[in-house]
Scaffold this motif. Structure first.
Motif, PDB file in Angstrom:
ATOM      1  N   VAL A 216       2.130  -1.486   3.964  1.00 57.22           N
ATOM      2  CA  VAL A 216       2.331  -2.293   2.758  1.00 57.22           C
ATOM      3  C   VAL A 216       2.011  -3.763   3.036  1.00 57.22           C
ATOM      4  O   VAL A 216       2.477  -4.333   4.020  1.00 57.22           O
ATOM      5  CB  VAL A 216       3.773  -2.162   2.237  1.00 57.22           C
ATOM      6  N   PHE A 217       1.229  -4.346   2.129  1.00 59.78           N
ATOM      7  CA  PHE A 217       0.879  -5.763   2.200  1.00 59.78           C
ATOM      8  C   PHE A 217       1.271  -6.390   0.872  1.00 59.78           C
ATOM      9  O   PHE A 217       1.005  -5.821  -0.192  1.00 59.78           O
ATOM     10  CB  PHE A 217      -0.625  -5.931   2.464  1.00 59.78           C
ATOM     11  N   VAL A 218       1.920  -7.556   0.941  1.00 56.77           N
ATOM     12  CA  VAL A 218       2.463  -8.195  -0.254  1.00 56.77           C
ATOM     13  C   VAL A 218       1.905  -9.599  -0.420  1.00 56.77           C
ATOM     14  O   VAL A 218       1.416 -10.209   0.531  1.00 56.77           O
ATOM     15  CB  VAL A 218       4.008  -8.255  -0.198  1.00 56.77           C
TER      16      VAL A 218
ATOM     17  N   GLY B 217       2.895  -8.978  -6.090  1.00 57.29           N
ATOM     18  CA  GLY B 217       1.878  -7.940  -6.016  1.00 57.29           C
ATOM     19  C   GLY B 217       1.849  -7.333  -4.635  1.00 57.29           C
ATOM     20  O   GLY B 217       2.312  -7.947  -3.665  1.00 57.29           O
ATOM     21  N   LEU B 218       1.300  -6.115  -4.559  1.00 54.72           N
ATOM     22  CA  LEU B 218       1.257  -5.432  -3.271  1.00 54.72           C
ATOM     23  C   LEU B 218       0.209  -4.334  -3.284  1.00 54.72           C
ATOM     24  O   LEU B 218      -0.231  -3.883  -4.345  1.00 54.72           O
ATOM     25  CB  LEU B 218       2.632  -4.823  -2.954  1.00 54.72           C
ATOM     26  N   VAL B 219      -0.192  -3.948  -2.084  1.00 58.48           N
ATOM     27  CA  VAL B 219      -1.021  -2.766  -1.891  1.00 58.48           C
ATOM     28  C   VAL B 219      -0.389  -1.922  -0.796  1.00 58.48           C
ATOM     29  O   VAL B 219       0.267  -2.440   0.109  1.00 58.48           O
ATOM     30  CB  VAL B 219      -2.490  -3.097  -1.504  1.00 58.48           C
ATOM     31  N   VAL B 220      -0.595  -0.609  -0.923  1.00 57.97           N
ATOM     32  CA  VAL B 220      -0.174   0.341   0.109  1.00 57.97           C
ATOM     33  C   VAL B 220      -1.457   0.985   0.611  1.00 57.97           C
ATOM     34  O   VAL B 220      -2.210   1.579  -0.174  1.00 57.97           O
ATOM     35  CB  VAL B 220       0.791   1.407  -0.461  1.00 57.97           C
ATOM     36  N   LEU B 221      -1.717   0.827   1.907  1.00 56.25           N
ATOM     37  CA  LEU B 221      -2.983   1.253   2.504  1.00 56.25           C
ATOM     38  C   LEU B 221      -2.732   2.217   3.653  1.00 56.25           C
ATOM     39  O   LEU B 221      -1.741   2.097   4.372  1.00 56.25           O
ATOM     40  CB  LEU B 221      -3.743   0.041   3.049  1.00 56.25           C
ATOM     41  N   GLU B 222      -3.671   3.131   3.829  1.00 61.40           N
ATOM     42  CA  GLU B 222      -3.593   4.033   4.978  1.00 61.40           C
ATOM     43  C   GLU B 222      -4.996   4.253   5.517  1.00 61.40           C
ATOM     44  O   GLU B 222      -5.907   4.609   4.758  1.00 61.40           O
ATOM     45  CB  GLU B 222      -2.963   5.362   4.582  1.00 61.40           C
TER      46      GLU B 222
END
Length: 149
Positions: A52-54, A61-66
């Motif tokens: 998770v990056f905020v 806002g945020l993104v969840v990445l893999e």
């Protein structure tokens, strides 16, 4: 707000990650007839795993990445409704591309619910192409990919 840095989320951010995700996805519950999957995610586990990056203080806002072999999967992007139209989503999508390149990955993949038609207008503007439409359990999803140059 629009120039706040994007950083890895920490344990202290978990309540904000949940709150922003819920605020961003809650309007879709009635439309799609089920709770959107990002609202049911284990936010603490995702944060602990470094997915998770905020951005923003407070988090807006945020993104969840893999990362997978050959591509970065954008599992979720959420922008709080209070900051819509301020460029937060655009900056997060730019960050996803930059992060994928930094990991040596040449492609970003994501999917969205077929009834979230706003996303079907947004993603192609950022270079994403439709790969397929597939039903996964209760979710009718459109899968996208973006090949990075």
């Amino acid at each position: 707000m629009t120039h706040a840095r994007i950083r890895p989320a920490g344990a202290a951010d978990v309540p904000a990650v949940k709150a922003v995700t819920d605020a961003a996805y809650h309007p879709y519950i009635a439309r799609i007839g089920v709770v959107p999957q990002p609202m049911e995610a284990d936010h603490a586990a995702n944060v602990a795993a470094g997915k998770v990056f905020v951005t923003g203080d407070p988090v807006a806002g945020l993104v969840v990445l893999e990362a997978f072999p050959g591509h970065l999967f954008l599992d979720s992007i959420a922008v709080h409704p209070d900051v819509h139209g301020q460029g937060v989503g655009r900056r997060l999508l730019d960050f996803v591309d930059t992060h994928a390149r930094a990991l040596g990955l040449g492609e970003v993949r994501l999917y969205t619910n077929a009834l979230m038609w706003e996303n079907q207008e947004i993603y192609p503007k950022y270079g994403y192409d439709v790969v397929e439409r597939r039903v996964d359990g209760p979710y009718d999803r459109i899968h996208y990919r973006k090949v990075l140059d």
